[in-house]
Design a protein around this motif. Structure first.
Motif, PDB file in Angstrom:
ATOM      1  N   PHE A 188      -6.004   8.383  -3.006  1.00 30.54           N
ATOM      2  CA  PHE A 188      -5.149   8.626  -2.075  1.00 30.54           C
ATOM      3  C   PHE A 188      -5.543   8.447  -1.026  1.00 30.54           C
ATOM      4  N   ASN A 198      -4.197   5.532   2.595  1.00 30.83           N
ATOM      5  CA  ASN A 198      -4.019   5.388   3.779  1.00 30.83           C
ATOM      6  C   ASN A 198      -4.401   4.698   4.327  1.00 30.83           C
ATOM      7  N   SER A 199      -6.049   4.838   4.385  1.00 28.22           N
ATOM      8  CA  SER A 199      -6.541   4.587   5.476  1.00 28.22           C
ATOM      9  C   SER A 199      -6.841   2.988   5.186  1.00 28.22           C
ATOM     10  N   PHE A 228       6.597   8.171   2.655  1.00 25.08           N
ATOM     11  CA  PHE A 228       5.528   6.684   2.515  1.00 25.08           C
ATOM     12  C   PHE A 228       6.537   5.995   1.560  1.00 25.08           C
ATOM     13  N   CYS A 287       0.288  -1.337   0.089  1.00 22.47           N
ATOM     14  CA  CYS A 287      -0.463   0.313   0.199  1.00 22.47           C
ATOM     15  C   CYS A 287       1.117   0.724   0.507  1.00 22.47           C
ATOM     16  N   CYS A 288       1.651   0.928   0.749  1.00 28.54           N
ATOM     17  CA  CYS A 288       2.336   2.470   0.610  1.00 28.54           C
ATOM     18  C   CYS A 288       3.614   2.513  -0.634  1.00 28.54           C
ATOM     19  N   ILE A 309      -3.665   1.593   4.911  1.00 34.02           N
ATOM     20  CA  ILE A 309      -1.842   1.290   5.522  1.00 34.02           C
ATOM     21  C   ILE A 309      -2.204   1.506   6.981  1.00 34.02           C
ATOM     22  N   LYS A 310      -3.434   2.743   7.236  1.00 39.22           N
ATOM     23  CA  LYS A 310      -3.500   2.292   9.008  1.00 39.22           C
ATOM     24  C   LYS A 310      -4.277   0.934   9.478  1.00 39.22           C
ATOM     25  N   ILE A 322       1.230   4.410  -3.302  1.00 38.24           N
ATOM     26  CA  ILE A 322       0.629   6.029  -3.214  1.00 38.24           C
ATOM     27  C   ILE A 322       1.097   6.510  -4.395  1.00 38.24           C
ATOM     28  N   TYR A 331       8.859  15.471   4.304  1.00 37.70           N
ATOM     29  CA  TYR A 331       7.788  15.464   3.751  1.00 37.70           C
ATOM     30  C   TYR A 331       8.012  17.350   3.042  1.00 37.70           C
TER      31      TYR A 331
END
Length: 143
Positions: free
Chosen positions: A26, A30-31, A91, A13-14, A33-34, A17, A83
């Motif tokens: 996106f 992200n959801s 990511f 998943c990372c 991954i979490k 991205i 970032y």
């Protein structure tokens, strides 16, 4: 096992991205991954408790947990620094760390299902000639 699969899915998943086409993809990645990364960390707490003998189990798990808390304090600072230079690099770093977790969970697996857990460190010392990862296979299975 479950840890390796969780880390591998999080890494996929990372690394996906940068290929997201719109905001919905996106946010979905992200959801994912979490949600996915929670499974390996839940299993780690159970697994870590089985690695140490009973006399040291609480202290060892607390010691390992403290490093997780230190990493949780340092990670936001480092992520914001990365970032600002390249948002997608965050990511890539998380993907590489998740991939390292997957490889580590495959290399350092030790199955304790059906085997007695060590009670004292003397029992571990008795198997000093055997690598720790293979020490549990020397015990007879619990019936």
């Amino acid at each position: 096992g479950a840890m390796g699969l969780g880390f591998l899915l999080a890494a996929i998943c990372c690394f996906s991205i940068p290929y997201s086409q719109n905001l919905q993809q996106f946010v979905a990645l992200n959801s994912a991954i979490k949600g996915i990364i929670e499974a390996p960390f839940t299993v780690i707490y159970i697994f870590a408790g089985e690695l140490f003998p009973t006399t040291h189990r609480g202290t060892a798990v607390a010691f390992c947990n403290s490093f997780g808390r230190v990493a949780a304090m340092i990670a936001p600072v480092l992520c914001m620094g990365v970032y600002h230079s390249d948002p997608l690099a965050v990511f890539h770093i998380f993907g590489m760390l998740a991939l390292a977790g997957a490889v580590g969970s495959v290399i350092f697996q030790r199955e304790t299902l059906g085997y007695p857990l060590y009670m004292y460190t003397d029992e571990i010392d008795a198997h000093a000639g055997v690598p720790l990862l293979q020490a549990s296979s020397d015990h007879e299975k619990v019936r």
